[in-house]
Design an enzyme around this catalytic site. Structure first.
Site, PDB file in Angstrom:
ATOM      1  N   HIS A 134       9.099  32.349  50.724  1.00  0.00           N
ATOM      2  CA  HIS A 134       8.325  31.705  49.669  1.00  0.00           C
ATOM      3  C   HIS A 134       7.044  31.080  50.220  1.00  0.00           C
ATOM      4  O   HIS A 134       5.981  31.187  49.616  1.00  0.00           O
ATOM      5  CB  HIS A 134       9.185  30.639  48.988  1.00  0.00           C
TER       6      HIS A 134
ATOM      7  N   ASP B 151       2.869  28.788  44.559  1.00  0.00           N
ATOM      8  CA  ASP B 151       3.860  27.902  43.963  1.00  0.00           C
ATOM      9  C   ASP B 151       3.185  27.038  42.885  1.00  0.00           C
ATOM     10  O   ASP B 151       2.442  27.558  42.067  1.00  0.00           O
ATOM     11  CB  ASP B 151       4.524  27.068  45.077  1.00  0.00           C
ATOM     12  N   TRP B 152       3.414  25.718  42.886  1.00  0.00           N
ATOM     13  CA  TRP B 152       2.792  24.870  41.880  1.00  0.00           C
ATOM     14  C   TRP B 152       1.269  24.828  42.019  1.00  0.00           C
ATOM     15  O   TRP B 152       0.559  24.468  41.087  1.00  0.00           O
ATOM     16  CB  TRP B 152       3.366  23.451  41.928  1.00  0.00           C
TER      17      TRP B 152
ATOM     18  N   TRP C 148      17.645  25.774  41.823  1.00  0.00           N
ATOM     19  CA  TRP C 148      16.694  24.898  42.502  1.00  0.00           C
ATOM     20  C   TRP C 148      16.352  23.686  41.640  1.00  0.00           C
ATOM     21  O   TRP C 148      16.287  22.549  42.135  1.00  0.00           O
ATOM     22  CB  TRP C 148      15.453  25.703  42.851  1.00  0.00           C
TER      23      TRP C 148
ATOM     24  N   ASP D  11      10.472  36.596  48.639  1.00  0.00           N
ATOM     25  CA  ASP D  11      10.567  35.423  47.772  1.00  0.00           C
ATOM     26  C   ASP D  11      11.332  35.775  46.505  1.00  0.00           C
ATOM     27  O   ASP D  11      10.798  36.458  45.621  1.00  0.00           O
ATOM     28  CB  ASP D  11       9.182  34.901  47.418  1.00  0.00           C
TER      29      ASP D  11
END
Length: 297
Positions: free
Chosen positions: A274, A118-119, A159, A245
């Site tokens: 995810h 993710d980030w 999102w 995901d």
């Protein structure tokens, strides 16, 4: 800069999180990180994303530390036990990069194996590309380094709008919606722990709007420069994406085609949503250990 510091009492007796805290000052803010395993071993840097914190890696850290690795897992500013600026405009892609660069230099980590999602990937891949001499391998699960030049999935746009405009932002429920497993009450409490009230959630709400989705985004040029480095990256680059995901699906194939170090690696598709660290932590950690073992054989 106005910021909040989550009371330590919020983190007492968290399930499967026995780790000692460590702190570093980055630009006047306190950044928390875990530091487990032999202090003189080569580090495995585990970077979390949105809206989680180092608790996400609680099942992976012991497996990698037991294999003889030093495992370092920071909480990004705005998350976990790290300080949380209260103004959403205090957060930018670049500010997170500055905070992470300061942390990296103060710990003087070298020969790093990056593990990111993710980030954690948006920041970690930039960090590796801008400090290639410090990194020896990269493992990406459900992550990417976007430049705004490709169309983003509709699921991401939904999102982003939710994060910015929803009157409520239930952290544990959000994480639970991205896992195949059902989080237990103690796990939900742990994910909510950093955020006693909505005043603490500016960093979590900010992240989706900071993802470059247009070619002229403020972060796009720097990410394109990072891609120029990654397109020459011949050190081991492993993908361990999950099979469930909708946001990052296909990113593993994209990176395998563009990054030389991905050629010939034992890429895996793990079972999970995810947050694959919740669904397949053992398999994820073993993939990291196997990659490192290959480097040292």
């Amino acid at each position: 800069m106005d910021f909040l510091r989550t009371p330590d009492s919020r983190f007492e007796r968290l399930l499967d999180y026995p780790f000692e805290p460590n702190y570093t000052d980055v630009g006047g803010l306190r950044m928390h990180y875990l530091d487990e395993g032999p202090a003189d071993a080569k580090p495995v840097l585990m970077m979390h994303g949105e809206p989680s914190w180092s608790y996400l890696y609680r099942h992976m850290i012991p497996i990698c530390a037991a294999a003889g690795h030093r495992v370092v897992a920071p909480d990004l500013i705005g998350f976990g036990k790290s300080d949380k600026p209260t103004d959403i405009n205090a957060y930018s892609y670049q500010s997170h990069m500055v905070w992470m660069q300061s942390w990296l230099e103060q710990l003087d980590l070298r020969d790093i194996t990056l593990v990111c999602q993710d980030w954690g990937s948006l920041l970690g891949l930039r960090l590796a590309a801008e400090n290639p001499e410090r990194f020896r391998a990269i493992v990406v699960g459900n992550g990417m380094l976007p430049t705004g030049d490709l169309k983003v999935p509709k699921a991401f746009q939904l999102w982003k709008n939710f994060a910015l405009y929803s009157p409520v932002f239930p952290i544990a429920r959000i994480i639970g919606s991205g896992t195949f497993k059902k989080l237990g009450p103690d796990e939900r409490r742990a994910y909510d722990a950093p955020f006693p009230s909505k005043k603490y959630k500016a960093g979590a709400r900010a992240f989706p709007k900071l993802v470059p989705v247009t070619p002229d985004d403020p972060a796009s040029d720097a990410n394109r420069q990072a891609w120029k480095v990654l397109e020459q990256w011949d050190k081991p680059f492993l993908t361990t994406f999950s099979n469930g995901d909708p946001i990052t699906r296909g990113g593993d194939k994209y990176m395998q085609e563009r990054i030389p170090g991905a050629k010939g690696q034992p890429h895996q598709t793990l079972v999970g949503g995810h947050f694959l660290q919740e669904d397949s932590p053992v398999q994820f950690a073993r993939a990291v250990n196997a990659l490192i073992a290959g480097l040292e054989s």
